[in-house]
Design a protein around this motif. Structure first.
Motif, short mmCIF file in Angstrom:
data_model
loop_
_atom_site.label_atom_id
_atom_site.label_comp_id
_atom_site.label_asym_id
_atom_site.label_seq_id
_atom_site.Cartn_x
_atom_site.Cartn_y
_atom_site.Cartn_z
N ILE A 1 43.36 50.26 14.38
CA ILE A 1 43.38 51.18 13.17
C ILE A 1 42.78 52.62 13.65
CG2 ILE A 1 41.12 50.27 12.40
CD1 ILE A 1 42.02 50.76 9.62
N ALA A 2 43.22 53.55 13.15
CA ALA A 2 42.87 54.81 13.52
C ALA A 2 42.35 55.52 12.07
CB ALA A 2 43.71 55.78 13.90
N ARG A 3 41.17 56.21 12.42
CA ARG A 3 40.41 57.10 11.07
C ARG A 3 41.01 58.27 11.33
NH1 ARG A 3 34.29 57.41 11.50
NH2 ARG A 3 34.39 58.22 9.38
N GLY A 4 41.64 58.78 10.07
CA GLY A 4 42.43 59.75 9.95
C GLY A 4 43.80 59.61 9.36
N GLY A 5 44.34 60.75 8.80
CA GLY A 5 45.70 60.63 8.09
C GLY A 5 46.79 61.04 9.00
N ALA A 6 46.75 61.08 10.43
CA ALA A 6 47.81 61.32 11.20
C ALA A 6 48.74 60.30 11.33
CB ALA A 6 47.14 61.61 12.83
N ARG A 7 50.06 60.66 11.70
CA ARG A 7 51.11 59.73 11.89
C ARG A 7 51.24 59.23 13.34
NH1 ARG A 7 56.80 61.61 10.08
NH2 ARG A 7 55.77 61.45 7.90
N GLU A 8 51.14 57.94 13.52
CA GLU A 8 51.25 57.59 14.96
C GLU A 8 52.54 57.12 15.46
OE1 GLU A 8 48.10 54.37 16.31
OE2 GLU A 8 50.05 53.14 15.96
N ALA A 9 52.84 57.37 16.77
CA ALA A 9 53.77 57.01 17.60
C ALA A 9 53.50 56.37 18.83
CB ALA A 9 54.60 58.30 17.97
N MET A 10 54.33 55.20 19.00
CA MET A 10 53.97 54.24 20.36
C MET A 10 55.20 54.21 21.11
SD MET A 10 52.82 50.47 20.22
CE MET A 10 54.40 49.83 19.70
N ASP A 11 54.75 54.51 22.61
CA ASP A 11 55.76 54.48 23.67
C ASP A 11 55.26 53.21 24.62
OD1 ASP A 11 58.23 55.06 24.98
OD2 ASP A 11 56.60 55.53 26.67
N VAL A 12 56.03 52.10 24.74
CA VAL A 12 55.70 50.96 25.75
C VAL A 12 56.70 51.05 27.04
CG1 VAL A 12 55.36 48.49 25.97
CG2 VAL A 12 54.79 49.71 23.94
#
Length: 268
Positions: free
Chosen positions: A248-259
């Motif tokens: 979980i991240a604190r802040g309202g940013a949008r997260e993207a993930m690359d694996v």
């Protein structure tokens, strides 16, 4: 078989976040068919937190990453010696009663179509029934990347008739529970040669509890039981519960993930 793993997960944010807390199930399971040779997990800017082994026998490691930050890189490198136990999870220590895995979750919720599929499977004993269920799922859901997403349910994948290993595992878990077999979702890695068999290096399958044998793995995506090509990380009620990384991240940013994941065979 000696297998090496190089697994990188990169999180990026469209605006700096204040901090991130993660929980990792990224250390291979300890059981008779799997021996950890070396294993290293690093998190860019991360500080290790509490570590424990949960009731399902999985090693869980906490991490905290202080911000502000716009990117996190989680890197896993190591090697494991594996043995083919025909899918049987022998020598794995856990305290959760198998009957707990009869409980359905949102991704594995049964509907009429799934129940109908489950009821087509038959066998003279529980092990034969488990094999028949896995075969029924493999026949009903063709392997096709890109047609489903992380939140696709077993019922939705069956309706599509297509999906990936996550969908096969969810569908098998749902069908097995409907037939009274405790079942759970398993995350891990798969090494496979280029023989045309569909596979993903980051992989998922299901385990069903068989009287007299214990937990036995079934991989409908490859029509096989896990063998020496598989590295088992951890298990849960469904994909979210068994996820190698949760956070979980604190802040309202949008997260993207690359694996990116590479699994290779190394010299003994």
């Amino acid at each position: 078989m000696r297998l090496t793993v190089d697994h990188v997960t990169r999180y990026t944010y469209d605006a700096p976040v204040r901090s991130v807390v993660q929980s990792h199930r990224l250390t291979p399971s300890a059981f008779a068919g799997q021996k950890l040779l070396d294993w290293e997990i690093s998190v860019s800017g991360g500080t290790k937190g509490a570590r424990h082994r949960d009731g399902a026998g999985d090693l869980v490691q906490g991490w905290t990453i202080a911000g502000p930050l716009g990117e996190i890189i989680v890197q896993v490198r190591g090697s494991v010696e594996t043995e083919d136990l025909a899918g049987v999870l022998r020598g794995h220590r856990e305290t959760v009663a198998p009957a707990c895995y009869l409980r359905e979750t949102a991704p594995t919720r049964i509907d009429l179509a799934l129940a109908g599929l489950a009821n087509t499977a038959n066998g003279p004993d529980t092990l034969a029934l488990a094999h028949a269920l896995a075969a029924a799922v493999a026949d009903a859901i063709a392997y096709r990347p890109g047609v489903t997403h992380a939140h696709t349910t077993a019922a939705e994948a069956l309706a599509l008739g297509e999906g990936v290993c996550q969908d096969h595992a969810h569908a098998l878990v749902a069908c097995a529970r409907h037939r009274g077999l405790p079942a759970r979702y398993v995350s891990g890695y798969l090494f496979a040669t280029q023989d045309g068999t569909p596979h993903e290096a980051a992989h998922a399958w299901a385990e069903l509890h068989i009287p007299g044998l214990g937990w036995v793995g079934f991989d409908p995506a490859n029509r096989a039981c896990p063998d020496a090509r598989y590295i088992r990380l951890g298990s849960g009620f469904d994909a979210q519960d068994a996820a190698p990384i949760r956070g979980i991240a604190r802040g309202g940013a949008r997260e993207a993930m690359d694996v990116t994941v590479a699994v290779q065979q190394s010299a003994q």
